[in-house]
Design a protein around this motif. Sequence first.
Motif, mmCIF file in Angstrom:
data_model
loop_
_atom_site.group_PDB
_atom_site.id
_atom_site.type_symbol
_atom_site.label_atom_id
_atom_site.label_comp_id
_atom_site.label_asym_id
_atom_site.label_seq_id
_atom_site.Cartn_x
_atom_site.Cartn_y
_atom_site.Cartn_z
ATOM 1 N N ILE B 220 24.317 111.217 -10.202
ATOM 2 C CA ILE B 220 23.137 112.077 -10.204
ATOM 3 C C ILE B 220 21.874 111.243 -10.418
ATOM 4 C CG2 ILE B 220 21.980 113.878 -11.550
ATOM 5 C CD1 ILE B 220 24.730 115.109 -12.041
ATOM 6 N N HIS B 221 21.928 110.317 -11.373
ATOM 7 C CA HIS B 221 20.751 109.511 -11.677
ATOM 8 C C HIS B 221 20.474 108.469 -10.591
ATOM 9 C CE1 HIS B 221 19.795 110.476 -16.111
ATOM 10 N NE2 HIS B 221 20.287 111.530 -15.510
ATOM 11 N N VAL B 222 21.542 107.856 -10.056
ATOM 12 C CA VAL B 222 21.346 106.851 -9.007
ATOM 13 C C VAL B 222 20.684 107.497 -7.788
ATOM 14 C CG1 VAL B 222 22.499 105.298 -7.386
ATOM 15 C CG2 VAL B 222 23.202 105.344 -9.774
ATOM 16 N N ASP B 223 21.155 108.671 -7.428
ATOM 17 C CA ASP B 223 20.584 109.411 -6.300
ATOM 18 C C ASP B 223 19.072 109.578 -6.501
ATOM 19 O OD1 ASP B 223 20.308 111.111 -4.058
ATOM 20 O OD2 ASP B 223 20.560 112.873 -5.331
ATOM 21 N N GLY B 224 18.679 109.962 -7.716
ATOM 22 C CA GLY B 224 17.263 110.148 -8.024
ATOM 23 C C GLY B 224 16.490 108.834 -7.979
ATOM 24 N N ILE B 225 17.050 107.816 -8.625
ATOM 25 C CA ILE B 225 16.386 106.506 -8.726
ATOM 26 C C ILE B 225 16.135 105.910 -7.335
ATOM 27 C CG2 ILE B 225 16.805 104.090 -9.416
ATOM 28 C CD1 ILE B 225 16.233 105.490 -11.927
ATOM 29 N N LEU B 226 17.109 106.089 -6.419
ATOM 30 C CA LEU B 226 16.940 105.522 -5.080
ATOM 31 C C LEU B 226 15.829 106.238 -4.308
ATOM 32 C CD1 LEU B 226 20.657 104.879 -3.970
ATOM 33 C CD2 LEU B 226 18.980 103.185 -4.711
ATOM 34 N N LYS B 227 15.631 107.529 -4.616
ATOM 35 C CA LYS B 227 14.554 108.275 -3.942
ATOM 36 C C LYS B 227 13.200 107.941 -4.538
ATOM 37 C CE LYS B 227 17.421 112.117 -2.415
ATOM 38 N NZ LYS B 227 18.188 113.241 -2.986
ATOM 39 N N ASN B 228 13.114 107.957 -5.846
ATOM 40 C CA ASN B 228 11.879 107.604 -6.553
ATOM 41 C C ASN B 228 12.249 107.292 -8.001
ATOM 42 O OD1 ASN B 228 9.511 107.476 -7.951
ATOM 43 N ND2 ASN B 228 8.698 109.451 -7.275
ATOM 44 N N PRO B 229 12.119 106.037 -8.415
ATOM 45 C CA PRO B 229 12.575 105.646 -9.756
ATOM 46 C C PRO B 229 11.965 106.500 -10.868
ATOM 47 C CG PRO B 229 11.966 103.704 -8.485
ATOM 48 C CD PRO B 229 11.578 104.900 -7.658
ATOM 49 N N ALA B 230 10.743 106.996 -10.650
ATOM 50 C CA ALA B 230 10.076 107.769 -11.706
ATOM 51 C C ALA B 230 10.865 109.024 -12.073
ATOM 52 C CB ALA B 230 8.671 108.145 -11.265
ATOM 53 N N ILE B 231 11.773 109.467 -11.156
ATOM 54 C CA ILE B 231 12.534 110.684 -11.427
ATOM 55 C C ILE B 231 13.373 110.519 -12.698
ATOM 56 C CG2 ILE B 231 14.388 112.191 -10.566
ATOM 57 C CD1 ILE B 231 13.310 111.681 -7.733
ATOM 58 N N TYR B 232 13.999 109.370 -12.861
ATOM 59 C CA TYR B 232 14.841 109.182 -14.050
ATOM 60 C C TYR B 232 14.454 107.986 -14.911
ATOM 61 C CZ TYR B 232 17.962 112.932 -12.638
ATOM 62 O OH TYR B 232 18.478 114.157 -12.325
ATOM 63 N N GLU B 233 13.210 107.535 -14.788
ATOM 64 C CA GLU B 233 12.759 106.471 -15.681
ATOM 65 C C GLU B 233 11.498 106.930 -16.394
ATOM 66 O OE1 GLU B 233 12.237 103.044 -13.211
ATOM 67 O OE2 GLU B 233 14.369 102.543 -13.258
ATOM 68 N N PRO B 234 11.410 106.677 -17.699
ATOM 69 C CA PRO B 234 10.225 107.096 -18.438
ATOM 70 C C PRO B 234 9.002 106.280 -18.037
ATOM 71 C CG PRO B 234 11.677 105.799 -19.843
ATOM 72 C CD PRO B 234 12.416 106.019 -18.560
ATOM 73 N N PHE B 235 9.230 105.011 -17.658
ATOM 74 C CA PHE B 235 8.145 104.137 -17.218
ATOM 75 C C PHE B 235 8.776 103.022 -16.400
ATOM 76 C CE2 PHE B 235 9.313 103.469 -21.684
ATOM 77 C CZ PHE B 235 9.849 102.186 -21.641
ATOM 78 N N ASP B 236 7.949 102.313 -15.627
ATOM 79 C CA ASP B 236 8.457 101.222 -14.808
ATOM 80 C C ASP B 236 9.019 100.116 -15.716
ATOM 81 O OD1 ASP B 236 8.782 98.965 -13.175
ATOM 82 O OD2 ASP B 236 7.193 99.626 -11.822
ATOM 83 N N PRO B 237 10.270 99.709 -15.495
ATOM 84 C CA PRO B 237 10.871 98.672 -16.348
ATOM 85 C C PRO B 237 10.011 97.410 -16.445
ATOM 86 C CG PRO B 237 12.493 99.513 -14.784
ATOM 87 C CD PRO B 237 11.207 100.193 -14.470
ATOM 88 N N GLN B 238 9.261 97.094 -15.374
ATOM 89 C CA GLN B 238 8.451 95.874 -15.392
ATOM 90 C C GLN B 238 7.371 95.899 -16.461
ATOM 91 O OE1 GLN B 238 7.092 95.166 -11.406
ATOM 92 N NE2 GLN B 238 9.125 94.493 -10.741
ATOM 93 N N ILE B 239 6.954 97.100 -16.864
ATOM 94 C CA ILE B 239 5.947 97.206 -17.923
ATOM 95 C C ILE B 239 6.422 96.484 -19.180
ATOM 96 C CG2 ILE B 239 4.819 98.849 -19.508
ATOM 97 C CD1 ILE B 239 4.578 100.768 -17.199
ATOM 98 N N VAL B 240 7.736 96.560 -19.452
ATOM 99 C CA VAL B 240 8.266 95.898 -20.648
ATOM 100 C C VAL B 240 9.086 94.656 -20.274
ATOM 101 C CG1 VAL B 240 8.212 97.946 -22.111
ATOM 102 C CG2 VAL B 240 10.223 97.504 -20.714
ATOM 103 N N GLY B 241 8.791 94.113 -19.100
ATOM 104 C CA GLY B 241 9.433 92.856 -18.701
ATOM 105 C C GLY B 241 10.903 92.981 -18.341
#
Lengths: 263, 309
Positions: B220-241
Motif C-alpha cells: 500500500i505504501h510503496v504504491d503511494g510512494i511511487l506515485k508521489n512520495p509526499a503521500i506517505y512521507e512526512p517530509f523529503d528524506p533529503q531534508i535530514v540527509g
Amino acid sequence: MMQKYIVDTTLRDGEQTPGLAFTHDEKVAIAKSLDQMGVARIEAGTPAMGKEECKSFERIKSTCRRSKIIGWNRMKIADIEASINCGADIIHVCAPASDLLIKEKLKKTKKQVLDELSHCADRIRSAGKEFTLGLEDASRADATFVKTLIKKGIELGATTLRFSDTVGIFTPRLCKEAVAALPQNINIEIHMHNDLGMAVANSIQGLKSGATYADCTLFGIGERAGNCNLEHLLTAGAAHFKFGIDLDELKWHQSSLYPTIFK
Amino acid sequence: MITIIDRTMGHVNTSHAGREALSTFFTSLFKSGVTHIEGTPALFFRVFPELAHKFKGLSTIPSCLLSLDHYQNLSLNENPYQQFDISKDQQPDTEGSCSLTGISDLLATDELVYFMDLFQTSPFALNFCPDNRLHCGTALAMEWITLGGQSVSASFTGIGQMAPLEEVLMSLTYHCPDKFEGDLSNLQTAKKAFLDFSQALIPANKPVLGEQIFKVESGIHVDGILKNPAIYEPFDPQIVGQEREIVLGKHSGQKSIDHKLKSYQLSDSCLKRMLQTIRERCSQLGRNLSDLELANLVMEVQNDAKIYC
C-alpha cells in the motif's frame, strides 16, 4: 481518572515495519500476550493479504478470550469479505481522507470515496458485524471533507471513528483542535505516528480532548519512525487515565516477546 | 529567531573523545540551526585551541555557551542561565536569566502558561529545558514555542532525558519555518560524530536519525510512494540527509516487485510468481530476504520458467 482503551496494532501496522515479519506461531503468541494483559481491541492483520494471513487470523480469533479482534481493510468489498470470513469481531474500513491520497494515489473523486464507503458498510451490515471507520491521513486532510466522511460514517452505522496522523506531523496543539472539533456522537480513536517524536504526546492530548481509544504497538514498531509506543503511553498517561493494563505486566510480556519481534 | 541550546555535552563522557569528532559534531550542530552549545571551557579549549587565548578569562567558570558571532567566528560566553527545577519546588530567581527544568507532564501545561506570564513581564531571558521522562519532551518544547517562548534546550538523541534535539529541529522546520533556519542534512554528520565519541546506540526507527525510517515495504505504501512520495512521507528524506529505499518482504505488493526487479527483465508471470514466493518465504522465515537470497530466488524462478514454459 478517565477510563480509556488501547487498540493494539502491533500485528498490522507494527508488522508493516520494513524487515519485520511474523510467523503464524509468533502472531498467535503476541496476540495471546495482548489479550492477557487487557488490551481492548487487537488489530490482528489484513485478511485480504491471502490464505496465510487468514490462517493466523483465525487462530488468533480462537485463542483470544477477552480482546475484540479487528480485521483491517482497504475500501474494497473483497477485502471486507476476507475479514468477515476470518471471523473478525470488528471490520475496520480505512477510507482516504486527504486530497493527496484521493487524487494522487487512488485517482478518485470524493464522491466515489463516499459511494464506495456505502457499499462497504452495506456488506458489513448484512454480515451483522461491527463497523469501524478509519480516516487515513486525516491530519493533512481538508476539515470539511473529514466532517462529510464522519457524517456519512455515522449514518452508515460506524461505531468508532479512527482519526489517523498517518505521516506523524501533528503537534499536541493541532491534535487537540482537531479532536475537539469532531462530533460527540461517535467513539473517537486516535492513531498517531512518531515521525516528529510526538506520537505519545499527541495520543495523550487526543485522549484528553475526547478520544476514547488510542492505537499503539509493542515497542512502538511501525512504518518509518513507528507508531505510538504502548509502554510509553501507559507511562505518560498513568497520572491521568485508567487503561486497565498493568505496566509491569506489559513490561514482562514485552521482555519475553522481544526475541520474537526483533529477530 | 528561536534560541536553541544544545546540552549534549553535559551527558556524555568526553574525556577520551577525539578532538576531530567533537569539532565535527559542534560544527554540524551549528549548521543544523543550533544557536548555542553548552559545555565547560576546558572542553571547548581542547577542541578549539585558538579559543583558549581569546577567552582565557573564562577558564575558571563551570559552564560556557559556544556560539557563532556575526562574522561566523566561534565565540565563547559565560552561561548566564540559572537552573530552576520546578519539580523541586524552588522559587524562580527572576532577577537573572533562568532555565526552567523539571517539567515532563504534557497535561500539566498550565505550569508553562504560568511561567510564560511570569517571565514576559521580566526583562531577563527564560529558557525552557523540557524533561523527556514521560516521552513528551519534543511536544513540550513545541508547546513552549507556540506559547511565545523564544529559547529551548535539548540534547542530541535526547541523552540525559531531555527533549531530543533532532526532533525539536525537525518540528521547528516543519511547523515554524519563519522562526527557525537550519540545514538539517548536517544531522547525519553529527550522528556519525556522536556515535564515534559517545558509544551510544541509536535505534533504527529513531525519528529523524534512524537508518530505517525511510524504508518502505508494504504494498500500500510503496504504491503511494511511487506515485508521489509526499503521500506517505512526512517530509523529503533529503531534508535530514537521508534517502528513501523500497525493500521487499512479506508485505510487498506486485508494484514493489515490478519496480525492484526491473533490472532482471522478468516476464509478467515470473514477476507474479516472485511476489508469491517472496511473501511465502518471508512469512516462514519471519524476516526479509537478503540480497543474495533474493538473487538466488530470481534464478530459481527464471529456471523454472525455462523448464516449464
